[in-house]
Design an enzyme around this catalytic site. Structure first.
Site, PDB file in Angstrom:
ATOM      1  N   GLN A   1      -4.410  -1.401   9.789  1.00 24.54           N
ATOM      2  CA  GLN A   1      -4.396  -2.704   9.117  1.00 24.54           C
ATOM      3  C   GLN A   1      -5.004  -3.782  10.020  1.00 24.54           C
ATOM      4  O   GLN A   1      -4.609  -3.937  11.173  1.00 24.54           O
ATOM      5  CB  GLN A   1      -2.944  -3.066   8.757  1.00 24.54           C
ATOM      6  CG  GLN A   1      -2.782  -4.353   7.982  1.00 24.54           C
ATOM      7  CD  GLN A   1      -3.366  -4.291   6.570  1.00 24.54           C
ATOM      8  OE1 GLN A   1      -3.247  -3.286   5.877  1.00 24.54           O
ATOM      9  NE2 GLN A   1      -3.999  -5.369   6.142  1.00 24.54           N
TER      10      GLN A   1
ATOM     11  N   ASP B   1     -10.623   3.264   4.372  1.00 31.90           N
ATOM     12  CA  ASP B   1     -11.007   1.856   4.209  1.00 31.90           C
ATOM     13  C   ASP B   1     -12.530   1.719   4.101  1.00 31.90           C
ATOM     14  O   ASP B   1     -13.035   0.635   3.820  1.00 31.90           O
ATOM     15  CB  ASP B   1     -10.516   1.025   5.415  1.00 31.90           C
ATOM     16  CG  ASP B   1      -9.305   0.168   5.069  1.00 31.90           C
ATOM     17  OD1 ASP B   1      -9.001   0.028   3.867  1.00 31.90           O
ATOM     18  OD2 ASP B   1      -8.678  -0.364   6.006  1.00 31.90           O
TER      19      ASP B   1
ATOM     20  N   LYS C   1       0.844  -1.208   0.000  1.00 31.75           N
ATOM     21  CA  LYS C   1       0.000   0.000   0.000  1.00 31.75           C
ATOM     22  C   LYS C   1       0.877   1.256   0.000  1.00 31.75           C
ATOM     23  O   LYS C   1       0.629   2.202  -0.756  1.00 31.75           O
ATOM     24  CB  LYS C   1      -0.935  -0.004   1.223  1.00 31.75           C
ATOM     25  CG  LYS C   1      -2.031  -1.037   1.108  1.00 31.75           C
ATOM     26  CD  LYS C   1      -2.825  -1.212   2.400  1.00 31.75           C
ATOM     27  CE  LYS C   1      -3.791  -2.376   2.240  1.00 31.75           C
ATOM     28  NZ  LYS C   1      -4.522  -2.708   3.464  1.00 31.75           N
TER      29      LYS C   1
END
Ligand code: NAD
Length: 300
Positions: free
Chosen positions: A96, A119, A52
């Site tokens: 994460q 997200d 990412k």
């Protein structure tokens, strides 16, 4: 049968994002800035995070890693989230997942400022998505919608069967495709896709095969190799395979290979379109995160 090339589509979008950042820089604007919080040393998570950050930097975004040890308390992680919420230089950030067992994932997700929730997991963004309003959308379903749009696969009036009801893929996917498209958008833009008749299947669904056989578009996000076999798919179906499963393979360089949830070899000849694994949905997930970060930057 047309193979949906997620790798190439993701590369095209990264180029578009890079051009957008270059134009921002020319106008004297700060580029989008993402932070990624990682807790502990789960090897898979470390790889995802590095990918990412690398993708961000390749398109000219600023990208920071915030690495915390696995024994951090929930309170300490909440303080990190709060610091990132308040930092005006950070447009978006993600924590994460998965997190260690002693930390509540939902408490952390809900502590993120929803404007920075790239997200798309905060209840506010999930709620906006459910209401059919512009929101930061969960990366994988957003990427699938983009693939459908770029391959000119219409969804209006079509029967979409989604298999899997996770909060990150199945549920938001169903919500996106059942919506009335936003008004005033070009017809085949990703956000204009919708108006589908959606059936959501899961582990307790009866007659999965019969339902799959009625799909015009079949989207599978379960995590079981070869769950979808050729007898479950009718001729001409569009098949989107989200699954990523490792199966042992003595001749593969790493001793395993990746397969999806669909028996690709048997199913592909029956499809009008199908995504491969790897190289289908996977590459789109990271570019969706980049698109969300740009959106969070421009929303300011
Ligand atoms: P999950 O693992 O949280 O849940 C699996 C879902 O499948 C559940 O909703 C369950 O009800 C359903 N299910 C289980 N067995 C079933 C059966 N026999 N019939 C019908 N439904 C069944 O789901 P997830 O997090 O969405 O992950 C699903 C798969 O997608 C995994 O392989 C994951 O690695 C992959 N994934 C890929 C990407 C990507 O970027 N390509 C992103 C997210 C997830």
């Amino acid at each position: 049968m047309t193979l949906i090339d997620g790798k190439q589509t993701a590369a095209d979008i990264r180029l578009e994002l890079k051009r957008e950042v270059d134009s921002m820089l020319r106008q004297g604007m700060r580029p989008p800035h993402l932070a990624v919080v990682i807790v502990g040393h789960n090897p898979a998570s470390e790889t995802y995070v590095e990918n990412k950050l690398k993708a961000c930097r390749e398109v000219g975004f600023l990208a920071d890693k915030v690495a915390l040890e696995a024994d951090i308390t929930e309170q300490q992680l909440l303080q990190t989230v709060e610091r990132l919420n308040r930092d005006d230089e950070i447009d978006g950030f993600i924590v994460q997942l998965p997190l260690p067992d002693h930390i509540s994932e939902s408490r952390i997700t809900q502590a993120i400022d929803w404007h920075k929730d790239v997200d798309g997991l905060h209840p506010h963004n999930v709620g906006l998505t459910a209401l059919g309003q512009p929101s930061l959308v969960s990366a994988t379903p957003k990427g699938i919608r983009e693939l459908l749009s770029r391959y000119h696969i219409p969804t209006e009036g079509r029967h979409v069967v989604v298999v899997g009801r996770s909060n990150i893929v199945g549920k938001p996917m169903a919500m996106l495709l059942m919506q009335k498209p936003y008004l005033s958008l070009p017809k085949m833009s990703a956000a204009a896709l919708g108006d589908a008749t959606v059936t959501l299947c899961h582990s307790k669904t009866r007659n999965l095969k019969d339902i799959c056989l009625t799909a015009d578009i079949l989207i599978v996000a379960v995590g079981q190799p070869a769950l979808i076999t050729a007898d479950m798919v009718r001729e001409g179906t569009v098949v989107i395979d989200v699954g990523i499963n490792r199966i042992e393979d003595a001749v593969a360089p790493r001793g395993y290979r990746l397969v999806g949830d669909v028996d690709f070899k048997e199913v592909a000849p029956k499809c009008s379109y199908i995504t491969p694994v790897p190289g289908g949905v996977g590459p789109m997930t990271i570019v969706s995160l980049l698109q969300n970060t740009l959106q969070a930057r421009l929303n300011k």
